[in-house]
Design an enzyme around this catalytic site. Structure first.
Site, short mmCIF file in Angstrom:
data_model
loop_
_atom_site.label_atom_id
_atom_site.label_comp_id
_atom_site.label_asym_id
_atom_site.label_seq_id
_atom_site.Cartn_x
_atom_site.Cartn_y
_atom_site.Cartn_z
N LYS A 124 0.81 -1.22 0.00
CA LYS A 124 0.00 0.00 0.00
C LYS A 124 0.85 1.28 0.00
CE LYS A 124 -0.84 -0.60 4.96
NZ LYS A 124 -0.33 -1.99 5.03
N THR A 125 2.03 1.24 0.61
CA THR A 125 2.88 2.44 0.60
C THR A 125 3.33 2.76 -0.81
OG1 THR A 125 3.65 2.08 2.87
CG2 THR A 125 5.02 3.44 1.44
N GLU A 158 -2.74 6.48 2.27
CA GLU A 158 -2.50 5.08 2.62
C GLU A 158 -3.31 4.76 3.86
OE1 GLU A 158 1.16 2.42 4.47
OE2 GLU A 158 1.62 4.16 3.20
#
Length: 777
Positions: A139-140, A184
């Site tokens: 996700k980052t 995020e």
């Protein structure tokens, strides 16, 4: 896990009597952040400063990020004290902060509004069209990629990402020009349910954060709430079964992936060492080709989700493809820390088995000869819950070193450590997995195993990257040392000195260098001088005790080439500093030269014999020395005759700061039979008076009043033991290693002998063995 109704609601003992979205995005206030040094909180601090608030924060330590934020207006404190937040209108705290934190306790007692980080972030997002990127892995990188593509597409997005993002300039930014806010979403503590975005991008869902969640069903409940609260489109990974099951039946859901059923599909993927080429299709329509300059098929997968979102927001595919070509990784996401023709060092945040497996496959795809991995498990609870999964995660690592668990504020769990993972890995048939409980030594274990063509990968969400940075810095120097000694010599990192001492103890040499010529040695001396590196010369390792912390700087071992040469000219024998003294004795025998037979009983080399003025059978080295060739501290060569040299018992001051190259010994013509007789005498004396076990030779200098060995015998100290270090029963002046002894044990035993000699006989024993190196940290 907390009940669903409690997440993102005010704690039971207070009421949040403010309109939080308005408070944070339309007004200006004093806000204090508890735990400001964390990556998530520092990003929130950046947003709040850009929104015009007066921001303060507290944490246990400062970081580069808090230093940067202070330059932008943050008032930072390195302790959590209530008075630092007494004037704040709002206190925001991270999930890592415990409820008994003094700032929170005082805030609750005074009725001050307190909110979690995710609550504040979700409230800020309400002011724009929110895009939340969520999932256990990736996700980052994906949220950073999304923000980058939207920015390049002219949408001026605000963003919030959980890591430093070089291509974005910072991990968080508020842009008043744009409509969109890309964030995020953190699923680790259930606060993902705080968000009500317009769009959600769901990457993957599986067992993780089992210190908070009871099981997969509890995790899915949080993701289901996020999906339900998304007002616009949910973009989901069709190739992840759990994600597809939760998302596919929802209205306004768009899928992406490699499956033929995906709405946005990737195909014809061509993976390279650090990039990927692939084609993108929207259902049956080919949109075009894309190049992604970050490695791994998992990143292609993530890019497909970003492409789907960006196309649906109206950005032309050509612009998207151009943006992806320019995209760079977030920090600690397959981040190259060092690269040369010989070695490649990469750091990655991967700490879940799925992430580790994907990262190792990416590393393997670079085509390097071997992949060496060092892993720091993250949290005891995760290590315990997923240990079986970890067992199969490291198949693509040729060698694995696991250190102890990074607790992340968790208390230890009995029986759970890095060894837990190593045991599971070995059960799966891996042949090169080891446990290193001392975190500060893990870079040594990997560095000493390095060979040309290797890729080193550090893995973990803690501070394992610090160990890789140390290795990278040392590799820079090692490569320079390699250039000095060229291919004829050798350079090794963190060489265990226990392999090179006759006592078989000692920690690692930071740089172990084997030059084979005088010129290379001179260049090494000058390099160490210019770089302020300590330099220590080590021969055969006799009469030497290296402490368990090893030796910092460069340890030069003259070996081969010029240093192994023996030349005979008449009755003179010239030998390089690396030649064993017994080899000199036998070379003299071959030339029918006598007077050097005593050297047969000395285990060291010429260089060490000179430095210690070594002796045996009533003879000493300098009784036979004609001249010495050496290099000074500038690397300049000199030759001095015996009558120019100051020498004393077991000491030659010239070599305390200078470096021996060779020595010329004088001998006398003798009959072979006479020489052989004296050699046999030496052998017999050594056999009957010296132990066979591993030792450094005589430990103490002989006092004037009594030989040291006799003194130890009279004191009744033979066979005295500390651990596996023991006074020899054969000769009291020898300490032997019975197997696995440490330098610490040796030194403690030496101290006991010295104390006993002083207490009982009033004799101050002085060590003859040279004691060098750093104590074990």
């Amino acid at each position: 896990m907390k009940p669903v109704s409690e997440e993102c609601s005010a704690p039971a003992d207070r009421v949040l009597a403010i309109d939080l979205p308005r408070f944070l995005t339309q007004e200006h206030h004093r806000i204090h952040l508890v735990g400001v040094a964390g990556s998530g909180m520092s990003g929130l601090a950046a947003l709040l400063i850009e929104l015009g608030h007066t921001v303060s924060g507290s944490d246990k330590a400062s970081t580069m990020e808090t230093d940067r934020l202070q330059r932008r207006g943050l008032r930072s404190y390195e302790q959590h004290r209530p008075e630092h937040a007494c004037t704040a209108d709002l206190v925001v705290f991270s999930s890592a902060i415990k409820s008994d934190n003094p700032v929170l306790v005082t805030g609750r007692d005074s009725g001050k509004p307190l909110v979690r980080r995710a609550e504040a972030l979700a409230a800020i997002m309400r002011a724009k069209r929110g895009v939340v990127v969520a999932g256990m892995h990736g996700k980052t990188t994906t949220s950073a990629m999304t923000a980058h593509v939207l920015r390049e597409g002219g949408l001026h997005p605000s963003h919030y990402v959980g890591a430093e993002i070089p291509i974005l300039g910072t991990n968080a930014h508020w842009d008043p020009r744009g409509e969109y806010f890309v964030a995020e979403g953190d699923e680790s503590d259930g606060t993902l349910r705080c968000f009500h975005p317009e769009h959600a991008l769901i990457l993957n869902i599986e067992e993780e954060h089992l210190d908070f969640y009871s099981d997969l069903a509890a995790i899915e409940e949080v993701f289901a709430r996020l999906i339900e609260q998304t007002s616009g489109t949910v973009f989901y990974n069709i190739d992840d079964a759990n994600t597809a099951r939760l998302s596919a039946t929802r209205k306004n859901a768009i899928s992406f992936g490699f499956s033929d059923a995906a709405d946005y599909r990737g195909a014809e993927v061509d993976l390279h060492s650090f990039s990927s080429n692939f084609c993108v299709y929207f259902r049956e329509q080919k949109l075009g080709e894309a190049v992604l300059n970050v490695p791994g098929p998992h990143n292609v997968h993530n890019a497909l989700g970003v492409i789907a979102l960006a196309v649906e927001l109206g950005i032309p595919f050509k612009k998207i493809a151009a943006s992806l070509r320019k995209f760079e990784h977030a920090r600690r996401r397959f981040e190259i820390k060092y690269e040369s023709e010989r070695f490649l060092l990469v750091d990655d945040y991967a700490h879940h088995p799925t992430e580790i497996r994907a990262t190792l496959k990416t590393a393997r795809a670079t085509g390097r000869k071997r992949v060496l991995a060092m892993f720091q498990p993250h949290r005891y609870s995760r290590t315990q819950a997923l240990c079986t999964w970890f067992g199969g995660a490291f198949d693509d690592a040729d060698r694995l070193v696991v250190t102890d668990v990074y607790p992340a504020s968790e208390p230890p769990i009995p029986g759970i450590s890095g060894q837990t993972i190593v045991d599971e890995v070995l059960k799966r048939g891996h042949r090169a997995a080891t446990y290193q409980p001392r975190f500060e030594r893990i870079h040594c274990d990997i560095g000493n195993a390095l060979d040309v063509g290797d890729l080193v990968l550090s893995l973990g969400a803690g501070n394992i990257h610090e160990e890789l940075s140390i290795l990278a810095a040392d590799l820079v120097i090692a490569e320079k040392l390699r250039a000095i000694v060229d291919e004829s010599g050798d350079v090794r990192l963190y060489e265990p000195l226990s392999k090179h001492t006759t006592l078989r103890v000692g920690g690692p040499a930071q740089f172990w260098v084997e030059p084979q010529s005088e010129n290379a040695s001179a260049a090494l001396i000058r390099f160490c001088r210019d770089e302020n590196l300590p330099l220590f010369v080590m021969g055969r390792g006799s009469n030497l005790l290296v402490r368990d912390g090893g030796i910092r700087g460069v340890v030069v071992h003259p070996y081969g080439g010029d240093f192994d040469k023996i030349e005979i000219n008449g009755s003179e024998i010239t030998a390089g500093a690396g030649v064993k003294l017994r080899e000199v004795a036998y070379a003299a025998r071959a030339a029918n030269l006598g007077g050097l037979e005593w050297m047969e009983g000395i285990p060291g080399a010429v260089g060490g014999g000179l430095r210690m003025n070594a002796g045996a059978m009533g003879a000493q080295t300098f009784e036979n020395v004609a001249r010495v060739r050496y290099l000074d501290t500038e690397g300049n060569p000199h030759v001095k005759n015996r009558d120019e040299l100051e020498v004393s018992y077991r000491r030659f001051p010239l070599l305390e700061n200078n470096f021996a190259i060779s020595a010329t010994f004088h001998a006398q013509p003798a009959e072979r039979a006479k020489i052989d007789e004296r050699l046999r005498e030496s052998q017999e004396k050594r056999r009957t008076t010296q132990p066979v076990a591993k030792s450094a030779g005589c430990i103490f200098k002989n006092p004037d009043s009594i030989p040291a060995g006799k003194l130890v015998d009279e004191l009744g100290l033979k066979n005295l033991r500390v651990g596996n270090a023991r006074v020899s029963e054969v000769h009291g002046n020898f300490i032997v290693n019975d197997g696995g002894a440490t330098a610490t044990e040796m030194l403690e035993l030496i101290d006991r002998i010295k104390q006993t000699a002083k207490t009982k006989r009033g004799i101050e024993l002085e060590t003859e063995v040279q004691i060098v190196g750093e104590p074990r940290s």
